[in-house]
Each structure stands twice: as C-alpha cells, then as structure tokens.
Design an enzyme around this catalytic site. Sequence first.
Site, mmCIF file in Angstrom:
data_model
loop_
_atom_site.group_PDB
_atom_site.id
_atom_site.type_symbol
_atom_site.label_atom_id
_atom_site.label_comp_id
_atom_site.label_asym_id
_atom_site.label_seq_id
_atom_site.Cartn_x
_atom_site.Cartn_y
_atom_site.Cartn_z
ATOM 1 C CG ASP A 1 -1.851 -1.167 1.284
ATOM 2 O OD1 ASP A 1 -2.131 -1.754 0.232
ATOM 3 O OD2 ASP A 1 -2.299 -1.514 2.393
ATOM 4 C CG MET B 1 -5.736 -5.333 -3.469
ATOM 5 S SD MET B 1 -4.748 -6.778 -2.963
ATOM 6 C CE MET B 1 -5.033 -6.754 -1.184
ATOM 7 N N GLY B 2 -5.067 -1.361 -1.812
ATOM 8 C CA GLY B 2 -4.438 -0.166 -1.274
ATOM 9 C C GLY B 2 -5.176 0.468 -0.116
#
Length: 394
Positions: free
Chosen positions: A134, A177-178
Amino acid sequence: MKGNVLVIHGGGPTPVINASLYGVLEEAKENGNIEKVYGALGGTQGVLNEDFVDLMKIPEEEKERLLFTPASVIGSSRFALEEEDYEKMPAIFRKYGIRFVLLNGGNGTMDTCGKISRVCGQDIKVVGIPKTIDNDIAVTDHTPGYGSAARYLAGTVKEVSEDVRSLPIHVCVIEAMGRNAGWLTAASVLARKDKGDAPHLIYLPERPFDEEEFLEDVREVYDRLGYAVVVASEGLKNKDGEPIVEPVFKTERAVYYGDVGSYLATLVIRRLGIKARSEKPGICGRASIPWQSETDRREAILAGREALRAALEGESGVMIGFKRVGTEDGGYETATFRVPIEEVMMYEKKLPETYINDRGNDITDEFAKWCRPLIGGELPQYICLKDYEKEEKR
C-alpha cells in the site's frame, strides 16, 4: 553485542518480504556474533506460542530461494494483541536468548513494534522493517513491497488494455488494492506509453467519488474511442466519507472491502447501457514473483540488513526508512535512515494532492516520475499496428 535474533512478520505479505528475511540472515552470517536467527511461525501469535524455527539452519543453496519465494515463508498474522500479551513477551525472548527482535510489516506492525519495544526496555533491541504494497507508511519515501505490486498492476493493466483495445466493445473496470491510500492505484498510470493510452480513467480514495461525474467521464471516453479502461481503488468513498460499496467485514484494523469494480461495471451497464465488466487482481499482485521489481528486491534485502545492523549497534524503537539522494546524472539512488517508531505507528500516508489531477480522475506526470524507478525497469512493449499505414483499398 552477542545474542539471538527473532524475526516476526505481520499483516499481508509482499513479493519481497522474504527478501528482507534473506537480508537479515546475510547480515547475521557476516556479523559472526549471532548464533541463531529465529522465525516466529505465524507472526505475533507464534511468539506467544513459542513456535520458533532457526533459519540459520537453511542450507546456503536453499536460502537463495527466499529471494524468489512468494508470501511469507514463516507465516504472518493480524492477531490482535492485548496488553497482557505484550507483558509476556520479554520473558519468552530471554528464555531463547533473544536480544534482537525485528518486526517486518506495515502500519499496524509498526504499532506492535513500538509497544514491544516499550515493554522490553533496553535489554532487548526492537527494530522495524517496513513492508506494505500500500506504500502508506509515514516518513519513508517508499516501502519495500510497493515497487513489485506497482509493477504487477501497471503490467496487468497494460495487458488487459491490449485485449480491450483489440475488441473495442466494452468498458473494463480494474479494481486495485491499497485500502485508504491511492499509491498502488496510481501506479497503473505507468501502463501508458503514449498520450491517450489506457488506463483512461483512474479513481483514488483521496478524492470523494462522484457517481455522476464518473458516468460522464466514462461516456466521454467511450464515445471517443469505442471502449474504456478504468482503474479504481478498493477504498473509494463518497462525499460523506462512506465507502461506495459497504465493506463485507470490518474490524479496527482489517477491512474486507466490497466489490468496487463489479459495482462500477454494473453502474455503467444500468445507467449508460454500455457493456462493461470488472477485473479484480486482488492478492495476485502481492504474490507475483514474475512481476517482481529488481529495485524492490534489492531494497528489501537492504532493509533487512540495516534493521539488524541498527539493533546490533544498540538502537531500539526505530524503523528503517528510505530517502532519495541526488546523483550527478539525475538518476535514482536511495539511502537508508532510522525513523523513531513513534512517527510511524498507525499513521496512514496518503497520496499528495500534487499527484492527482483537478478532476480527480487521473494522475499527474509528477507522480509518474516519482514512481517509475521503483518498478525496476521498463514494462514490456507490444507491437501496435496503428503505427503503420493501412493498405489502400482496391
């Protein structure tokens, strides 16, 4: 300073988490004062259960495989520790002759690192190794794990874009994602070679998501090209700060997000009457070794080495960070430094406004310049017949 080492992995793995472990083992071998490097099997829960394995017993020829092994070879966890759990740890460490504890993870793990450091006092040195796809850990320029995941996402978007362009009949939404930070989503911009290439639209959690503006953006691209490729963060929120899709499950730290890509693709179908589909690479991006970044792997090894080095020098309650240093030719080069753990505990670093365009649907050149060195070289380039003249009709 002599003593044994304990390495603990926390949170989601990355393509290079084992490379940091390799770095610890190499530093321990060269130091000569370390007898054992224990791995806690299953993260902090493994510490409390005293589930340890001596990683120094791995044969040299096998140890090299750590660099190209996905996931965490010693396991990981999101085990929620209570205050009494922390209080038990120093006695466990002393029982196994452990004087150096290294925690490899993200924001939550660095919080754990700080708390373990507090209960251990000065007898046991505790140091953090940064890790997260992330890239949302504070102070450090970037985090090991991010460069490889960024390379995977950009490369995957590039491949999918070729497919969609060759059969230009629909809109494709790719979910990234993240969590609450858009660093990984933004990296998809590196899929572009020329102006106008996909991804055509990029949406980040740093900006409130407006469905009407999204539909306008998609309609404009589709009318112009006959197709569109969109990359959207799993953490998109509306103007009220609520997720645009209700999370499936949520705790204080862990969030299982709803299917944002599917939601947006369905929105396009129902509101615009355009065929649409969604793709969700998900954890594929944090487990892919073929897309691993050489730069990321090299820096992950360095982070492991520097963490043990810091502990051996008597440092405790710090995390290894990276900063960029200038070079004569303007190239990419970094140096490590030691960050007080209090500055990174449970703090999410968001994407700066200067990296997001005014509309909130794209990424600036400034970000692309910052991110490009981290992915470890150029992405594969594909042939495109639009560069050639068509045969005249007879």
